[in-house]
Design a protein around this motif. Sequence first.
Motif, PDB file in Angstrom:
ATOM      1  N   TRP A 198      27.457   9.474 -40.940  1.00 48.47           N
ATOM      2  CA  TRP A 198      28.432  10.250 -41.697  1.00 48.47           C
ATOM      3  C   TRP A 198      27.840  11.535 -42.293  1.00 48.47           C
ATOM      4  O   TRP A 198      28.523  12.239 -43.036  1.00 48.47           O
ATOM      5  N   LYS A 199      26.595  11.821 -41.969  1.00 51.81           N
ATOM      6  CA  LYS A 199      25.924  13.041 -42.454  1.00 51.81           C
ATOM      7  C   LYS A 199      26.064  13.176 -43.963  1.00 51.81           C
ATOM      8  O   LYS A 199      26.535  14.187 -44.495  1.00 51.81           O
ATOM      9  N   LEU A 200      25.623  12.130 -44.654  1.00 47.95           N
ATOM     10  CA  LEU A 200      25.742  12.099 -46.114  1.00 47.95           C
ATOM     11  C   LEU A 200      24.562  12.835 -46.749  1.00 47.95           C
ATOM     12  O   LEU A 200      23.614  12.239 -47.244  1.00 47.95           O
ATOM     13  N   LYS A 201      24.620  14.149 -46.725  1.00 48.69           N
ATOM     14  CA  LYS A 201      23.504  14.950 -47.228  1.00 48.69           C
ATOM     15  C   LYS A 201      23.348  14.824 -48.742  1.00 48.69           C
ATOM     16  O   LYS A 201      22.326  15.199 -49.300  1.00 48.69           O
ATOM     17  N   ASN A 202      24.358  14.277 -49.402  1.00 52.06           N
ATOM     18  CA  ASN A 202      24.280  14.051 -50.848  1.00 52.06           C
ATOM     19  C   ASN A 202      23.599  12.731 -51.194  1.00 52.06           C
ATOM     20  O   ASN A 202      23.417  12.408 -52.365  1.00 52.06           O
ATOM     21  N   PHE A 203      23.202  11.963 -50.180  1.00 55.41           N
ATOM     22  CA  PHE A 203      22.550  10.669 -50.386  1.00 55.41           C
ATOM     23  C   PHE A 203      21.038  10.848 -50.324  1.00 55.41           C
ATOM     24  O   PHE A 203      20.503  11.323 -49.312  1.00 55.41           O
ATOM     25  N   ILE A 204      20.358  10.471 -51.405  1.00 53.41           N
ATOM     26  CA  ILE A 204      18.905  10.619 -51.493  1.00 53.41           C
ATOM     27  C   ILE A 204      18.291   9.247 -51.721  1.00 53.41           C
ATOM     28  O   ILE A 204      18.436   8.650 -52.796  1.00 53.41           O
ATOM     29  N   LEU A 205      17.629   8.735 -50.707  1.00 48.33           N
ATOM     30  CA  LEU A 205      16.949   7.442 -50.786  1.00 48.33           C
ATOM     31  C   LEU A 205      15.544   7.656 -51.327  1.00 48.33           C
ATOM     32  O   LEU A 205      14.830   8.555 -50.876  1.00 48.33           O
ATOM     33  N   VAL A 206      15.148   6.839 -52.301  1.00 47.73           N
ATOM     34  CA  VAL A 206      13.778   6.880 -52.826  1.00 47.73           C
ATOM     35  C   VAL A 206      13.170   5.494 -52.636  1.00 47.73           C
ATOM     36  O   VAL A 206      13.684   4.506 -53.166  1.00 47.73           O
ATOM     37  N   ILE A 207      12.100   5.430 -51.857  1.00 46.96           N
ATOM     38  CA  ILE A 207      11.406   4.159 -51.621  1.00 46.96           C
ATOM     39  C   ILE A 207      10.218   4.063 -52.565  1.00 46.96           C
ATOM     40  O   ILE A 207       9.312   4.904 -52.531  1.00 46.96           O
ATOM     41  N   ASP A 208      10.233   3.058 -53.430  1.00 48.95           N
ATOM     42  CA  ASP A 208       9.087   2.767 -54.292  1.00 48.95           C
ATOM     43  C   ASP A 208       8.103   1.956 -53.452  1.00 48.95           C
ATOM     44  O   ASP A 208       8.178   0.731 -53.384  1.00 48.95           O
ATOM     45  N   ALA A 209       7.191   2.647 -52.807  1.00 48.29           N
ATOM     46  CA  ALA A 209       6.258   2.018 -51.867  1.00 48.29           C
ATOM     47  C   ALA A 209       4.971   1.644 -52.602  1.00 48.29           C
ATOM     48  O   ALA A 209       3.971   2.374 -52.557  1.00 48.29           O
ATOM     49  N   ASN A 210       5.015   0.510 -53.304  1.00 49.79           N
ATOM     50  CA  ASN A 210       3.830   0.072 -54.055  1.00 49.79           C
ATOM     51  C   ASN A 210       3.009  -0.973 -53.293  1.00 49.79           C
ATOM     52  O   ASN A 210       2.063  -1.544 -53.834  1.00 49.79           O
ATOM     53  N   ASP A 211       3.380  -1.219 -52.033  1.00 54.09           N
ATOM     54  CA  ASP A 211       2.628  -2.083 -51.114  1.00 54.09           C
ATOM     55  C   ASP A 211       2.651  -3.554 -51.497  1.00 54.09           C
ATOM     56  O   ASP A 211       1.814  -4.318 -51.038  1.00 54.09           O
ATOM     57  N   LYS A 213      25.306  14.132 -56.419  1.00 53.94           N
ATOM     58  CA  LYS A 213      24.213  13.479 -55.714  1.00 53.94           C
ATOM     59  C   LYS A 213      24.219  11.977 -56.001  1.00 53.94           C
ATOM     60  O   LYS A 213      24.587  11.540 -57.095  1.00 53.94           O
ATOM     61  N   VAL A 214      23.787  11.210 -55.005  1.00 55.30           N
ATOM     62  CA  VAL A 214      23.587   9.772 -55.166  1.00 55.30           C
ATOM     63  C   VAL A 214      22.114   9.480 -54.898  1.00 55.30           C
ATOM     64  O   VAL A 214      21.633   9.660 -53.774  1.00 55.30           O
ATOM     65  N   PHE A 215      21.396   9.086 -55.937  1.00 53.12           N
ATOM     66  CA  PHE A 215      19.989   8.721 -55.812  1.00 53.12           C
ATOM     67  C   PHE A 215      19.910   7.195 -55.740  1.00 53.12           C
ATOM     68  O   PHE A 215      20.315   6.509 -56.680  1.00 53.12           O
ATOM     69  N   CYS A 216      19.389   6.680 -54.651  1.00 52.16           N
ATOM     70  CA  CYS A 216      19.306   5.235 -54.462  1.00 52.16           C
ATOM     71  C   CYS A 216      17.841   4.812 -54.356  1.00 52.16           C
ATOM     72  O   CYS A 216      17.101   5.306 -53.495  1.00 52.16           O
ATOM     73  N   PHE A 217      17.424   3.879 -55.215  1.00 55.08           N
ATOM     74  CA  PHE A 217      16.041   3.421 -55.270  1.00 55.08           C
ATOM     75  C   PHE A 217      15.915   2.029 -54.670  1.00 55.08           C
ATOM     76  O   PHE A 217      16.619   1.099 -55.081  1.00 55.08           O
ATOM     77  N   VAL A 218      15.013   1.908 -53.703  1.00 54.58           N
ATOM     78  CA  VAL A 218      14.720   0.622 -53.079  1.00 54.58           C
ATOM     79  C   VAL A 218      13.210   0.384 -53.131  1.00 54.58           C
ATOM     80  O   VAL A 218      12.431   1.323 -53.324  1.00 54.58           O
TER      81      VAL A 218
END
Length: 273
Positions: free
Chosen positions: A164-177, A139-144
């Motif tokens: 590319w249907k990268l189902k192993n890519f997990i984007l996490v958005i730190d939405a602190n406004d 898995k690739v966890f990417c935090f933005v």
Amino acid sequence: MLTYSGKYLASNVLRQDVLNMAKVGNSVHIGCAFSMIELFAVLYEKFVRFDINDLYHPERDLVCLSKGHGVMAIYACLLELSVLDKYHTDHYFSEGSLLKGLSDSHVPGIEVTGGSLGHGITVSVGYALAIKFKKQDRKVFCFVGDGEMNEGSVWESLLFAAHWKLKNFILVIDANDFQAMGRAKDVLNSEPFKGKLESFNFETWECDGHSRSEVESIYEKAVRSEDERPKAIIARTVKGKGISFMEDDNVWHYTRLVDETYALASAELKGKT
């Protein structure tokens, strides 16, 4: 041997580690780190496979911090997991320490160099594509950050991941406004994230980024999903979370600790979990 840490990472301990680093290094970006504490704590406890004796194991999962200025949150986790030597956090931003104020891939346990916002995510989708080509189960966890979502390179990366249907890519958005100079919605409004991400063909969830139970549940769904689409988690957080006089106050993007504020913050953390 690849394994999950299984070690409970207490939020108050991690936030105290961040305070200690910020104080000795006379550093900023405390609020940016505090909004991600629970996100990283739960992730490292149960969802990232790594080898404590081989941090560059070729089949490890990857935690990629594109929002590089929040790196003290990861340093705190790596310290408590004994990945980082305490010398480096005790001498944060000092001669002889590996640690800087932005994520740097030269540091063991840090997978991408971040700080130039919108760049770390491009590297992350490249990792995910390489893993797919190699047919590895990683898995690739990417935090933005939500402010980082203003960058065009972020949306190009999301298009690439979906194509590319990268189902192993997990984007996490730190939405602190917040972003550096104000409310994210006032500087350049990128919301609604959920509708946009779904239109980009991402499997998407939202959660309270400070609720460990919600964060764990969403991570579980993301890592177990068999859907071919890449994943996205919108974590609603509070900048400066955990310290009453820092919470939702953007002055703590660039404000440095002095003896009085350090003592007040440390005292408030005592007894918290």
